[in-house]
Design a protein around this motif. Structure first.
Motif, PDB file in Angstrom:
ATOM      1  N   HIS A  46     -32.827   6.244  -7.579  1.00 27.02           N
ATOM      2  CA  HIS A  46     -33.775   7.317  -7.241  1.00 27.02           C
ATOM      3  C   HIS A  46     -33.454   8.614  -7.979  1.00 27.02           C
ATOM      4  CE1 HIS A  46     -35.290   4.600  -4.226  1.00 27.02           C
ATOM      5  NE2 HIS A  46     -34.041   4.437  -3.799  1.00 27.02           N
ATOM      6  N   ILE A  47     -33.074   8.470  -9.236  1.00 26.07           N
ATOM      7  CA  ILE A  47     -32.798   9.615 -10.097  1.00 26.07           C
ATOM      8  C   ILE A  47     -34.013   9.818 -11.001  1.00 26.07           C
ATOM      9  CG2 ILE A  47     -31.365  10.469 -11.997  1.00 26.07           C
ATOM     10  CD1 ILE A  47     -29.050   8.823 -10.749  1.00 26.07           C
ATOM     11  N   GLU A  48     -34.549  11.024 -10.987  1.00 27.40           N
ATOM     12  CA  GLU A  48     -35.695  11.317 -11.843  1.00 27.40           C
ATOM     13  C   GLU A  48     -35.277  11.240 -13.305  1.00 27.40           C
ATOM     14  OE1 GLU A  48     -37.225  15.121 -10.674  1.00 27.40           O
ATOM     15  OE2 GLU A  48     -38.054  14.323  -8.818  1.00 27.40           O
ATOM     16  N   THR A  49     -36.209  10.830 -14.148  1.00 30.72           N
ATOM     17  CA  THR A  49     -35.920  10.697 -15.575  1.00 30.72           C
ATOM     18  C   THR A  49     -36.952  11.445 -16.408  1.00 30.72           C
ATOM     19  OG1 THR A  49     -37.157   8.614 -15.693  1.00 30.72           O
ATOM     20  CG2 THR A  49     -34.763   8.466 -15.357  1.00 30.72           C
ATOM     21  N   TYR A  50     -36.524  11.772 -17.613  1.00 29.54           N
ATOM     22  CA  TYR A  50     -37.375  12.403 -18.618  1.00 29.54           C
ATOM     23  C   TYR A  50     -37.261  11.521 -19.852  1.00 29.54           C
ATOM     24  CZ  TYR A  50     -39.823  16.259 -20.881  1.00 29.54           C
ATOM     25  OH  TYR A  50     -40.764  17.038 -21.508  1.00 29.54           O
ATOM     26  N   ILE A  51     -38.400  11.021 -20.330  1.00 28.58           N
ATOM     27  CA  ILE A  51     -38.421  10.105 -21.475  1.00 28.58           C
ATOM     28  C   ILE A  51     -39.040  10.808 -22.675  1.00 28.58           C
ATOM     29  CG2 ILE A  51     -39.295   7.909 -22.368  1.00 28.58           C
ATOM     30  CD1 ILE A  51     -39.450   6.933 -19.443  1.00 28.58           C
ATOM     31  N   VAL A  52     -38.391  10.687 -23.824  1.00 31.68           N
ATOM     32  CA  VAL A  52     -38.925  11.228 -25.075  1.00 31.68           C
ATOM     33  C   VAL A  52     -39.079  10.073 -26.057  1.00 31.68           C
ATOM     34  CG1 VAL A  52     -38.553  12.824 -26.998  1.00 31.68           C
ATOM     35  CG2 VAL A  52     -37.809  13.464 -24.691  1.00 31.68           C
ATOM     36  N   LEU A  53     -40.267   9.962 -26.641  1.00 32.02           N
ATOM     37  CA  LEU A  53     -40.545   8.955 -27.673  1.00 32.02           C
ATOM     38  C   LEU A  53     -40.884   9.667 -28.982  1.00 32.02           C
ATOM     39  CD1 LEU A  53     -42.868   6.448 -25.767  1.00 32.02           C
ATOM     40  CD2 LEU A  53     -40.380   6.396 -25.977  1.00 32.02           C
ATOM     41  N   PRO A  54     -40.462   9.108 -30.104  1.00 34.87           N
ATOM     42  CA  PRO A  54     -40.793   9.733 -31.387  1.00 34.87           C
ATOM     43  C   PRO A  54     -42.242   9.518 -31.816  1.00 34.87           C
ATOM     44  CG  PRO A  54     -39.508   7.745 -31.730  1.00 34.87           C
ATOM     45  CD  PRO A  54     -39.580   7.964 -30.253  1.00 34.87           C
ATOM     46  N   PHE A  55     -42.871   8.460 -31.296  1.00 29.04           N
ATOM     47  CA  PHE A  55     -44.262   8.121 -31.656  1.00 29.04           C
ATOM     48  C   PHE A  55     -45.023   7.759 -30.384  1.00 29.04           C
ATOM     49  CE2 PHE A  55     -41.191   5.198 -33.782  1.00 29.04           C
ATOM     50  CZ  PHE A  55     -40.808   6.002 -34.838  1.00 29.04           C
ATOM     51  N   GLU A  56     -46.324   7.521 -30.554  1.00 30.05           N
ATOM     52  CA  GLU A  56     -47.148   7.067 -29.439  1.00 30.05           C
ATOM     53  C   GLU A  56     -46.513   5.811 -28.831  1.00 30.05           C
ATOM     54  OE1 GLU A  56     -49.748   8.504 -28.064  1.00 30.05           O
ATOM     55  OE2 GLU A  56     -49.883  10.108 -29.534  1.00 30.05           O
ATOM     56  N   PRO A  57     -46.644   5.624 -27.523  1.00 29.05           N
ATOM     57  CA  PRO A  57     -45.990   4.481 -26.871  1.00 29.05           C
ATOM     58  C   PRO A  57     -46.325   3.124 -27.497  1.00 29.05           C
ATOM     59  CG  PRO A  57     -46.908   5.948 -25.226  1.00 29.05           C
ATOM     60  CD  PRO A  57     -47.333   6.466 -26.574  1.00 29.05           C
ATOM     61  N   GLU A  58     -47.556   2.912 -27.872  1.00 28.67           N
ATOM     62  CA  GLU A  58     -47.946   1.625 -28.455  1.00 28.67           C
ATOM     63  C   GLU A  58     -47.226   1.372 -29.784  1.00 28.67           C
ATOM     64  OE1 GLU A  58     -50.822   3.141 -25.627  1.00 28.67           O
ATOM     65  OE2 GLU A  58     -50.079   4.044 -27.481  1.00 28.67           O
ATOM     66  N   VAL A  59     -47.039   2.418 -30.562  1.00 30.60           N
ATOM     67  CA  VAL A  59     -46.321   2.303 -31.836  1.00 30.60           C
ATOM     68  C   VAL A  59     -44.829   2.098 -31.555  1.00 30.60           C
ATOM     69  CG1 VAL A  59     -45.693   3.499 -33.983  1.00 30.60           C
ATOM     70  CG2 VAL A  59     -48.023   3.695 -33.066  1.00 30.60           C
ATOM     71  N   PHE A  60     -44.291   2.870 -30.625  1.00 35.56           N
ATOM     72  CA  PHE A  60     -42.880   2.755 -30.269  1.00 35.56           C
ATOM     73  C   PHE A  60     -42.546   1.340 -29.778  1.00 35.56           C
ATOM     74  CE2 PHE A  60     -39.305   3.130 -27.305  1.00 35.56           C
ATOM     75  CZ  PHE A  60     -38.382   3.747 -28.128  1.00 35.56           C
ATOM     76  N   VAL A  61     -43.411   0.778 -28.980  1.00 34.85           N
ATOM     77  CA  VAL A  61     -43.183  -0.591 -28.492  1.00 34.85           C
ATOM     78  C   VAL A  61     -43.050  -1.542 -29.673  1.00 34.85           C
ATOM     79  CG1 VAL A  61     -44.302  -2.530 -27.294  1.00 34.85           C
ATOM     80  CG2 VAL A  61     -44.169  -0.292 -26.191  1.00 34.85           C
ATOM     81  N   GLY A  62     -43.893  -1.379 -30.687  1.00 37.16           N
ATOM     82  CA  GLY A  62     -43.839  -2.244 -31.864  1.00 37.16           C
ATOM     83  C   GLY A  62     -42.591  -2.056 -32.701  1.00 37.16           C
ATOM     84  N   THR A  63     -42.033  -0.844 -32.723  1.00 34.77           N
ATOM     85  CA  THR A  63     -40.855  -0.591 -33.561  1.00 34.77           C
ATOM     86  C   THR A  63     -39.542  -0.776 -32.827  1.00 34.77           C
ATOM     87  OG1 THR A  63     -40.792   1.778 -33.032  1.00 34.77           O
ATOM     88  CG2 THR A  63     -42.083   1.117 -34.971  1.00 34.77           C
ATOM     89  N   SER A  64     -39.540  -0.580 -31.501  1.00 31.58           N
ATOM     90  CA  SER A  64     -38.266  -0.469 -30.788  1.00 31.58           C
ATOM     91  C   SER A  64     -38.160  -1.243 -29.478  1.00 31.58           C
ATOM     92  CB  SER A  64     -37.997   1.011 -30.483  1.00 31.58           C
ATOM     93  OG  SER A  64     -38.004   1.769 -31.668  1.00 31.58           O
ATOM     94  N   VAL A  65     -39.181  -1.988 -29.122  1.00 29.21           N
ATOM     95  CA  VAL A  65     -39.138  -2.686 -27.837  1.00 29.21           C
ATOM     96  C   VAL A  65     -39.316  -4.197 -27.997  1.00 29.21           C
ATOM     97  CG1 VAL A  65     -40.142  -2.862 -25.517  1.00 29.21           C
ATOM     98  CG2 VAL A  65     -39.961  -0.614 -26.625  1.00 29.21           C
ATOM     99  N   THR A  66     -40.290  -4.614 -28.757  1.00 24.79           N
ATOM    100  CA  THR A  66     -40.589  -6.043 -28.874  1.00 24.79           C
ATOM    101  C   THR A  66     -39.656  -6.746 -29.865  1.00 24.79           C
ATOM    102  OG1 THR A  66     -42.210  -5.662 -30.625  1.00 24.79           O
ATOM    103  CG2 THR A  66     -43.034  -5.668 -28.363  1.00 24.79           C
ATOM    104  N   GLY A  67     -39.712  -8.057 -29.836  1.00 23.07           N
ATOM    105  CA  GLY A  67     -39.019  -8.865 -30.834  1.00 23.07           C
ATOM    106  C   GLY A  67     -37.823  -9.641 -30.338  1.00 23.07           C
ATOM    107  N   ALA A  68     -37.239  -9.237 -29.224  1.00 20.35           N
ATOM    108  CA  ALA A  68     -36.073  -9.957 -28.692  1.00 20.35           C
ATOM    109  C   ALA A  68     -36.529 -11.273 -28.074  1.00 20.35           C
ATOM    110  CB  ALA A  68     -35.345  -9.110 -27.660  1.00 20.35           C
ATOM    111  N   ALA A  69     -35.669 -12.259 -28.156  1.00 14.49           N
ATOM    112  CA  ALA A  69     -36.006 -13.590 -27.650  1.00 14.49           C
ATOM    113  C   ALA A  69     -36.023 -13.653 -26.126  1.00 14.49           C
ATOM    114  CB  ALA A  69     -35.013 -14.614 -28.203  1.00 14.49           C
ATOM    115  N   THR A  70     -35.286 -12.763 -25.482  1.00 16.50           N
ATOM    116  CA  THR A  70     -35.212 -12.765 -24.021  1.00 16.50           C
ATOM    117  C   THR A  70     -35.362 -11.342 -23.501  1.00 16.50           C
ATOM    118  OG1 THR A  70     -32.809 -12.433 -24.045  1.00 16.50           O
ATOM    119  CG2 THR A  70     -33.580 -14.716 -24.016  1.00 16.50           C
TER     120      THR A  70
END
Length: 184
Positions: A71-95
């Motif tokens: 229950h700790i509040e967070t602040y998230i910063v992305l370098p690009f729009e979320p959809e672009v960020f997902v493509g560069t830094s989130v997807t691709g792992a097998a699990t």
């Protein structure tokens, strides 16, 4: 009264399939989550914490999930729009179902604590993201960096090494662990 603690996080992404030299293999995810959770809990005791992080697969998401559980509040910063960020830094792992986990965290974070820098895709964009996260954390309180990092410099601009170096240079508290040193 003690100043609030800014829990800043940086860490390696879960390795993609075929990575030539393991840095954060998927079989270390559970151990990393436990280590991060313990560090978040210990660093935030009685100090009005807030978490500051980006949202890449692996360490970032594990940190954000630990903050949510506690229950700790967070602040998230992305370098690009979320959809672009997902493509560069989130997807691709097998699990890990990282994309689903990212969107859950993104949606659970109030809009006023989500910042998109809208930069061009480059190493400099990740470095700018780190700089912004550090600036926000410093403004909030005492900076306590938790880093899931192999201890190696030279991985390029905007990586974990960059934020560790910058935080140390400003006198912040830095705790690190190499993913490969964690038990499976």
């Amino acid at each position: 009264m003690e100043p609030p603690v800014a829990l800043l996080f940086t860490g390696h992404m879960i390795d993609l399939p075929g990575r030539s030299q393991a840095r954060f293999p998927p079989d270390r995810e559970t151990a990393a989550a436990i280590w991060i959770g313990k560090k978040v809990e210990a660093a935030s005791q009685g100090k009005a914490p807030m978490g500051f992080c980006s949202g890449a697969r692996g360490g970032d998401i594990l940190f954000l999930e630990a903050c949510l559980r506690q229950h700790i509040e967070t602040y998230i910063v992305l370098p690009f729009e979320p959809e672009v960020f997902v493509g560069t830094s989130v997807t691709g792992a097998a699990t890990g179902d990282w994309e689903k986990r990212f969107w859950h965290i993104w949606s659970a974070t109030p809009e006023h604590r989500r910042e998109i820098l809208r930069l061009e895709i480059s190493g400099a964009a990740y470095e700018a993201c780190n700089a912004r996260l550090l600036e926000l954390a410093r403004h909030y309180g005492t900076v306590h960096l938790i880093a899931l990092w192999d201890g190696k410099y030279g991985g390029g601009p905007g990586g974990a090494a960059h934020l560790v170096k910058e935080t140390r240079g400003l006198g912040g508290i830095v705790e690190t662990v190499a993913p490969l040193s964690l038990g499976c």
